[in-house]
Design a protein around this motif. Structure first.
Motif, mmCIF file in Angstrom:
data_model
loop_
_atom_site.group_PDB
_atom_site.id
_atom_site.type_symbol
_atom_site.label_atom_id
_atom_site.label_comp_id
_atom_site.label_asym_id
_atom_site.label_seq_id
_atom_site.Cartn_x
_atom_site.Cartn_y
_atom_site.Cartn_z
ATOM 1 N N ILE A 1 -5.737 -5.794 4.358
ATOM 2 C CA ILE A 1 -4.762 -5.984 5.442
ATOM 3 C C ILE A 1 -5.091 -7.256 6.215
ATOM 4 O O ILE A 1 -4.207 -8.043 6.542
ATOM 5 C CB ILE A 1 -4.723 -4.740 6.361
ATOM 6 C CG1 ILE A 1 -4.096 -3.562 5.601
ATOM 7 C CG2 ILE A 1 -3.958 -5.029 7.639
ATOM 8 C CD1 ILE A 1 -4.161 -2.227 6.319
ATOM 9 N N ARG A 2 -6.369 -7.469 6.490
ATOM 10 C CA ARG A 2 -6.780 -8.670 7.244
ATOM 11 C C ARG A 2 -6.380 -9.951 6.513
ATOM 12 O O ARG A 2 -5.920 -10.915 7.120
ATOM 13 C CB ARG A 2 -8.300 -8.643 7.473
ATOM 14 C CG ARG A 2 -8.802 -9.739 8.411
ATOM 15 C CD ARG A 2 -10.323 -9.763 8.483
ATOM 16 N NE ARG A 2 -10.954 -10.148 7.237
ATOM 17 C CZ ARG A 2 -10.969 -11.403 6.738
ATOM 18 N NH1 ARG A 2 -10.380 -12.386 7.385
ATOM 19 N NH2 ARG A 2 -11.575 -11.665 5.593
ATOM 20 N N SER B 1 4.462 -1.454 3.132
ATOM 21 C CA SER B 1 3.762 -0.177 3.096
ATOM 22 C C SER B 1 4.716 0.995 2.955
ATOM 23 O O SER B 1 5.874 0.922 3.371
ATOM 24 C CB SER B 1 2.983 -0.019 4.412
ATOM 25 O OG SER B 1 2.365 1.247 4.506
ATOM 26 N N GLU C 1 -2.381 0.891 10.993
ATOM 27 C CA GLU C 1 -3.457 -0.038 10.629
ATOM 28 C C GLU C 1 -2.929 -1.467 10.519
ATOM 29 O O GLU C 1 -3.540 -2.416 11.009
ATOM 30 C CB GLU C 1 -4.099 0.404 9.309
ATOM 31 C CG GLU C 1 -5.515 -0.070 9.153
ATOM 32 C CD GLU C 1 -6.264 0.577 7.994
ATOM 33 O OE1 GLU C 1 -7.306 0.012 7.622
ATOM 34 O OE2 GLU C 1 -5.814 1.613 7.470
ATOM 35 N N ALA C 2 -1.763 -1.623 9.896
ATOM 36 C CA ALA C 2 -1.169 -2.962 9.766
ATOM 37 C C ALA C 2 -0.745 -3.511 11.124
ATOM 38 O O ALA C 2 -0.983 -4.681 11.435
ATOM 39 C CB ALA C 2 0.021 -2.911 8.808
ATOM 40 N N LYS D 1 -8.930 -2.238 5.229
ATOM 41 C CA LYS D 1 -8.989 -3.201 6.333
ATOM 42 C C LYS D 1 -9.057 -4.650 5.854
ATOM 43 O O LYS D 1 -8.378 -5.519 6.382
ATOM 44 C CB LYS D 1 -10.187 -2.895 7.239
ATOM 45 C CG LYS D 1 -9.951 -1.722 8.168
ATOM 46 C CD LYS D 1 -11.160 -1.509 9.068
ATOM 47 C CE LYS D 1 -10.964 -0.459 10.131
ATOM 48 N NZ LYS D 1 -10.280 0.751 9.753
ATOM 49 N N SER E 1 -11.879 1.333 2.213
ATOM 50 C CA SER E 1 -11.135 0.852 3.370
ATOM 51 C C SER E 1 -10.138 -0.217 2.929
ATOM 52 O O SER E 1 -10.441 -1.046 2.074
ATOM 53 C CB SER E 1 -12.099 0.255 4.401
ATOM 54 O OG SER E 1 -11.368 -0.400 5.416
ATOM 55 N N GLU F 1 -1.902 -2.694 14.092
ATOM 56 C CA GLU F 1 -3.087 -2.999 14.908
ATOM 57 C C GLU F 1 -3.645 -4.377 14.592
ATOM 58 O O GLU F 1 -4.205 -5.047 15.456
ATOM 59 C CB GLU F 1 -4.190 -1.952 14.667
ATOM 60 C CG GLU F 1 -3.975 -0.654 15.413
ATOM 61 C CD GLU F 1 -4.947 0.429 14.977
ATOM 62 O OE1 GLU F 1 -5.825 0.175 14.111
ATOM 63 O OE2 GLU F 1 -4.820 1.559 15.486
ATOM 64 N N LYS F 2 -3.514 -4.800 13.331
ATOM 65 C CA LYS F 2 -4.019 -6.119 12.925
ATOM 66 C C LYS F 2 -2.988 -7.217 13.200
ATOM 67 O O LYS F 2 -3.196 -8.368 12.869
ATOM 68 C CB LYS F 2 -4.367 -6.124 11.428
ATOM 69 C CG LYS F 2 -5.500 -5.183 11.075
ATOM 70 C CD LYS F 2 -6.846 -5.818 11.353
ATOM 71 C CE LYS F 2 -7.997 -4.965 10.941
ATOM 72 N NZ LYS F 2 -8.266 -3.807 11.787
ATOM 73 N N GLY G 1 -0.822 6.381 9.166
ATOM 74 C CA GLY G 1 -2.090 5.644 9.133
ATOM 75 C C GLY G 1 -1.923 4.230 8.625
ATOM 76 O O GLY G 1 -2.424 3.276 9.229
ATOM 77 N N SER G 2 -1.190 4.085 7.529
ATOM 78 C CA SER G 2 -0.981 2.749 6.949
ATOM 79 C C SER G 2 -0.190 1.851 7.900
ATOM 80 O O SER G 2 -0.526 0.683 8.092
ATOM 81 C CB SER G 2 -0.235 2.859 5.615
ATOM 82 O OG SER G 2 -0.998 3.598 4.691
ATOM 83 N N THR H 1 0.814 -1.209 0.000
ATOM 84 C CA THR H 1 0.000 0.000 0.000
ATOM 85 C C THR H 1 0.851 1.264 0.000
ATOM 86 O O THR H 1 1.871 1.326 0.676
ATOM 87 C CB THR H 1 -0.985 0.028 1.194
ATOM 88 O OG1 THR H 1 -1.711 1.262 1.170
ATOM 89 C CG2 THR H 1 -0.279 -0.117 2.529
#
Length: 133
Positions: free
Chosen positions: A71-72, A79, A88-89, A68, A66, A91-92, A84-85, A7
């Protein structure tokens, strides 16, 4: 199916997309056991041609509402260094490689990547360097 998600967020980072979609990079990704690469290319002018073979698929898009879901589904996220990117990664709980855009002035992205690397969250590199780990 093992998947790599790349991303660039809302920016353009043509060097990164050109590098990761080059034939030798695709071969390396496949040799590491991945059989799908999803490229989110943002505003970039480098637009790799999507393809699918029996053993490997390359998907390309500019934006989604999104990231999400991609990424999931990913086993590895590569990235740009946008906060933000990255967050987000992380956090998952996804393994994350961050590619620094050397062409940006006042490179806050490098500072963020260095700090998150120091804390053990990610690896980082530039398009012209090897991975720092």
């Amino acid at each position: 199916m093992k998947c790599v998600f790349v991303t660039v967020g809302t920016t353009s980072f043509d060097d990164f997309i050109a590098c990761v979609s080059a034939p030798d990079s695709l071969q390396k990704i496949e040799s590491l056991g991945y059989n799908r690469l999803i490229l989110q290319i943002g505003r970039g002018t480098v637009v790799p041609e999507p393809f699918s073979t029996e053993s490997f698929t390359l998907d390309v898009y500019r934006y989604k509402d999104s990231l999400k879901e991609d990424i999931r589904k990913a086993d590895l996220v590569i990235s740009h260094a946008g906060a933000g990117s990255c967050l987000e990664a992380l956090e998952k709980g996804k393994p994350l490689v961050v590619v620094i855009n050397e062409k940006l002035m006042n490179n806050h992205q490098l500072e963020l990547a260095k700090q998150l690397h120091k804390e053990g969250h990610l690896f980082y590199c530039t398009c012209s360097s090897s991975l720092r780990h």
